[in-house]
Structure formats: C-alpha cells, structure tokens
Design an enzyme around this catalytic site. Structure first.
Site, short mmCIF file in Angstrom:
data_model
loop_
_atom_site.label_atom_id
_atom_site.label_comp_id
_atom_site.label_asym_id
_atom_site.label_seq_id
_atom_site.Cartn_x
_atom_site.Cartn_y
_atom_site.Cartn_z
N TRP A 82 -0.20 6.80 9.37
CA TRP A 82 0.66 6.38 10.49
C TRP A 82 2.08 6.08 10.03
O TRP A 82 3.01 6.22 10.82
CB TRP A 82 0.03 5.18 11.22
N GLU A 86 -1.68 -6.74 7.39
CA GLU A 86 -0.35 -6.50 7.94
C GLU A 86 -0.13 -7.39 9.16
O GLU A 86 -1.09 -7.86 9.79
CB GLU A 86 -0.22 -5.02 8.34
N HIS A 102 0.32 -8.23 12.86
CA HIS A 102 -0.26 -7.59 14.06
C HIS A 102 0.88 -7.24 15.02
O HIS A 102 1.61 -8.12 15.48
CB HIS A 102 -1.24 -8.54 14.73
N HIS A 146 0.82 -1.21 0.00
CA HIS A 146 0.00 0.00 0.00
C HIS A 146 0.86 1.26 0.00
O HIS A 146 2.00 1.26 0.46
CB HIS A 146 -0.94 0.02 1.21
#
Length: 229
Positions: free
Chosen positions: A13, A86, A88, A8
């Site tokens: 963030w 993604e 964790h 992505h």
C-alpha cells in the site's frame, strides 16, 4: 547503550500511495529488498541484539524476520504488541493519498497525516474495517481499540509500552531492536528527543533503514545515525 529502530520496508500500500494504518498489508518486493539490506548493514556494523520488539502487523513482523535472518540472529526472542502498530488512520484507511488531497485539499490532508493533534475522520461503528473484527485484537477491551488516531493518541499508547516493557530491558543491559511503523516510531523519537509538537510535523523516517541511537544511563540520546550506506 545502543537502541536500533527500523521502520518496515515498503509495503504494497506504500507502493500504491494508500493510507494504511492498521490494515494488514504485506511488504512489496522492494520492501523485502529493503529489509534484507537493513539486516546486512546491521551485520556489517557488528550490531548484536538480545531481544526484539515489533507490532502485530505483517509488514513490520516480516521486516524484523528479514533483519534477524540476514544478521544471523534468528534465535533472538521477539515480542509483538499492538501498541507498536502504525497510527490508525480511521476512515482514511484504504484511500489514495493523492485523490484524498484533491477532494479535501492538500493542506487538510497534510494536517491529517503530520499534525500532532488533528484526528482523521473516524471509522463508523459498523464499518467492516473496524479492528474489533480482526481476531488479533480479540483479547483487547473494545474501548482500547481506536476508530482513528492522531500522533498524540499514538504516543499515548506507545510510550507506556516503552516505559513498562522496553526500557527496563535496556536498563538491564540488553541490546534492543524495534521494528515498527512510521508514526509509532515518530512517537517514540518525539519522546526520546523531546521534539516539540509543531516540529514533529517535519520528521520523516525512511522505510527499511536502521536508525541507531546511543543512549546514556537515563536512556537519553547522546548520538544517532542511520545505517544507510
């Protein structure tokens, strides 16, 4: 046979240097530009898709949408799975990476981020960041929802999805694009290329740049290149 992977575009963030993991954040404006540029490069390269796969996280879904729009392939069927999420990051999610390094030491944080089998600090059962509180995971067995993952555990959920769902599409001759995340893609690349547990620490996948694999009949890579120009 060709397979296209894309991490992505930059997220809000990423921009703030925060551990993101399963937290659902949007693309930054720069990330939108990266995703659109990726789609344009895919179009210029003449790459066409028959089916697309992504995670259930907004930043990957939007990246895929921009890629398909800019390459004039919005009609391509899209399959979303939490297995492409993604990694964790457990209790690290939402923390600043630099501040965490100052608190725990750069070496420890590097192990949490890049080691194959070192787990991050896990979320407590009653932590509001637990994914079981998120409606998109309501159909999952609660035992399948992690409180934190290393790359090894991430690979153990990504590869069955690859073997059972994605690989059969490629073997049927369908052209596949996967828009996912840094660590879910690192797990897949590790599997495809047979990268060792120690060597995988050094693998970086840039945001928003298509990675093209040429595969043989056994789905082993014979060539790879980035569409970065």
């Amino acid at each position: 046979m060709k397979l296209v992977l894309i991490r992505h575009g930059q997220s809000e963030w990423n921009k703030l240097n925060l551990f993101t993991g399963w937290h659902d954040v949007d693309l930054s404006q720069e990330g939108v530009v990266e995703a659109m540029t990726a789609g344009k490069r895919i179009k210029e390269a003449g790459l066409e898709f028959d089916v697309a796969f992504t995670s259930v996280l907004t930043r990957a879904i939007k990246t895929l949408n921009y890629v398909l729009e800019e390459s004039d392939q919005m009609w391509v069927p899209v399959h979303k799975s939490w297995r492409l999420n993604e990694r964790h990051y457990g209790a690290l999610q939402g923390l600043n990476k630099q501040e965490t390094a100052e608190k725990y030491g750069a070496d420890q944080v590097q192990k949490w981020r890049r080691s194959y089998d070192t787990l991050p600090p896990l979320l407590e059962e009653n932590d509001e960041r637990q994914a079981k509180n998120d409606r998109r995971y309501q159909l999952l067995d609660t035992h399948a929802i992690p409180a934190g993952e290393n790359l090894k555990v991430t690979l153990e959920r990504v590869i069955p999805y690859w073997m059972d769902t994605i690989a059969p599409e490629i073997k049927e001759g369908r052209r596949v694009v996967i828009a996912a995340h840094g660590n879910s893609l690192r797990a897949l690349v590790k599997f495809l290329e047979g990268i060792g547990d120690d060597e995988i620490m050094d693998l970086e996948i840039p945001t928003g740049v298509p990675l093209v694999y040429e595969l043989n009949d056994d789905l082993k890579p014979v060539n790879k290149y980035y569409l970065d120009k």
